[in-house]
Design a protein around this motif. Sequence first.
Motif, PDB file in Angstrom:
ATOM      1  N   UNK A   1      37.406  53.546  57.074  1.00 25.38           N
ATOM      2  CA  UNK A   1      37.702  52.387  57.908  1.00 25.38           C
ATOM      3  C   UNK A   1      36.401  51.787  58.418  1.00 25.38           C
ATOM      4  N   UNK A   2      36.287  50.475  58.348  1.00 25.83           N
ATOM      5  CA  UNK A   2      35.087  49.781  58.807  1.00 25.83           C
ATOM      6  C   UNK A   2      35.430  48.985  60.066  1.00 25.83           C
ATOM      7  N   UNK A   3      34.672  49.222  61.140  1.00 24.56           N
ATOM      8  CA  UNK A   3      34.885  48.501  62.385  1.00 24.56           C
ATOM      9  C   UNK A   3      33.837  47.395  62.515  1.00 24.56           C
ATOM     10  N   UNK A   4      34.263  46.247  62.985  1.00 23.62           N
ATOM     11  CA  UNK A   4      33.325  45.156  63.224  1.00 23.62           C
ATOM     12  C   UNK A   4      32.437  45.502  64.425  1.00 23.62           C
ATOM     13  N   UNK A   5      31.229  44.934  64.425  1.00 24.33           N
ATOM     14  CA  UNK A   5      30.251  45.270  65.461  1.00 24.33           C
ATOM     15  C   UNK A   5      30.751  44.951  66.863  1.00 24.33           C
ATOM     16  N   UNK A   6      31.471  43.849  67.021  1.00 28.48           N
ATOM     17  CA  UNK A   6      31.935  43.488  68.359  1.00 28.48           C
ATOM     18  C   UNK A   6      32.935  44.500  68.904  1.00 28.48           C
ATOM     19  N   UNK A   7      33.696  45.137  68.014  1.00 31.32           N
ATOM     20  CA  UNK A   7      34.649  46.164  68.432  1.00 31.32           C
ATOM     21  C   UNK A   7      33.895  47.388  68.948  1.00 31.32           C
ATOM     22  N   UNK A   8      32.888  47.815  68.200  1.00 31.66           N
ATOM     23  CA  UNK A   8      32.096  48.975  68.609  1.00 31.66           C
ATOM     24  C   UNK A   8      31.388  48.701  69.930  1.00 31.66           C
ATOM     25  N   UNK A   9      30.817  47.507  70.079  1.00 33.40           N
ATOM     26  CA  UNK A   9      30.134  47.156  71.331  1.00 33.40           C
ATOM     27  C   UNK A   9      31.088  47.241  72.518  1.00 33.40           C
ATOM     28  N   UNK A  10      32.305  46.780  72.331  1.00 37.16           N
ATOM     29  CA  UNK A  10      33.283  46.814  73.423  1.00 37.16           C
ATOM     30  C   UNK A  10      33.601  48.257  73.820  1.00 37.16           C
ATOM     31  N   UNK A  11      33.752  49.120  72.845  1.00 41.36           N
ATOM     32  CA  UNK A  11      34.089  50.510  73.139  1.00 41.36           C
ATOM     33  C   UNK A  11      32.891  51.314  73.641  1.00 41.36           C
ATOM     34  N   UNK A  12      31.706  50.759  73.492  1.00 38.13           N
ATOM     35  CA  UNK A  12      30.498  51.438  73.981  1.00 38.13           C
ATOM     36  C   UNK A  12      29.939  50.767  75.237  1.00 38.13           C
ATOM     37  N   UNK A  13      30.756  49.985  75.922  1.00 36.64           N
ATOM     38  CA  UNK A  13      30.250  49.223  77.072  1.00 36.64           C
ATOM     39  C   UNK A  13      29.852  50.110  78.245  1.00 36.64           C
ATOM     40  N   UNK A  14      30.270  51.370  78.254  1.00 37.77           N
ATOM     41  CA  UNK A  14      29.871  52.306  79.313  1.00 37.77           C
ATOM     42  C   UNK A  14      28.717  53.212  78.882  1.00 37.77           C
TER      43      UNK A  14
END
Length: 217
Positions: free
Chosen positions: A1-14
């Motif tokens: 599964x490939x996640x878009x960069x904006x999705x990863x950034x959102x989940x790494x906001x902390x």
Amino acid sequence: MIFQDNVIKEYLKNVYFITGTPCGGKTTISRELAKRHNLLVYDIDEQFANHQKISNFAFQPFMNKVFKDADEFFNRTVEEYKEWLINSTREQLDFVLLDLIRLSQNKIVLCDCHLTVEEAEKYTEASRIVFLIKEPSNLIEDYCNRSDHRGFSDFINSASDIEKAKETCNVTLKTLNEKRCNDIKDSNYLWIERTENSTIEETVRKVEQYFGFEKRF
């Protein structure tokens, strides 16, 4: 599964990333910040063995390369050694990102890591990453003298030709990190260069202020 960069950034906001080059002070500064603000530190070097256990040679061949002894490890060419370092780090990054997403759901995490400028652009915002760098010459003596790298020191000193092994490491790290240092200095990210006049207190204060920890906690 490939996640878009904006999705990863959102989940790494902390997640706040303290990255850079070897001996730049990443571990020291991240631990001091964690102590002052009661934060969790995630050190990717400490996690390598755990990630290696759940990795697969078919997908992570560099992480799973086995060396019989220090001579086999250090007798590689500089290009071979550099290729192994780059690709091992890249292969581990998938495990790191998933760990960070899990750990940071409800709390702030400080990640002591090796992100490049290109990776920083993909996975986080400029306000959540700092690059700590050091001029990449003769790094091995500094590395071996650190209490948290006793295992590496013992390993390199078990080589048949210790000086040759150290020279190979020094040349590898220098050629690998010269470009990284230049890329960091040419970027728009905050970077702090460690010199003989640097102090822990001064660097911690700069990072603390940049991340807004003084106001947040």
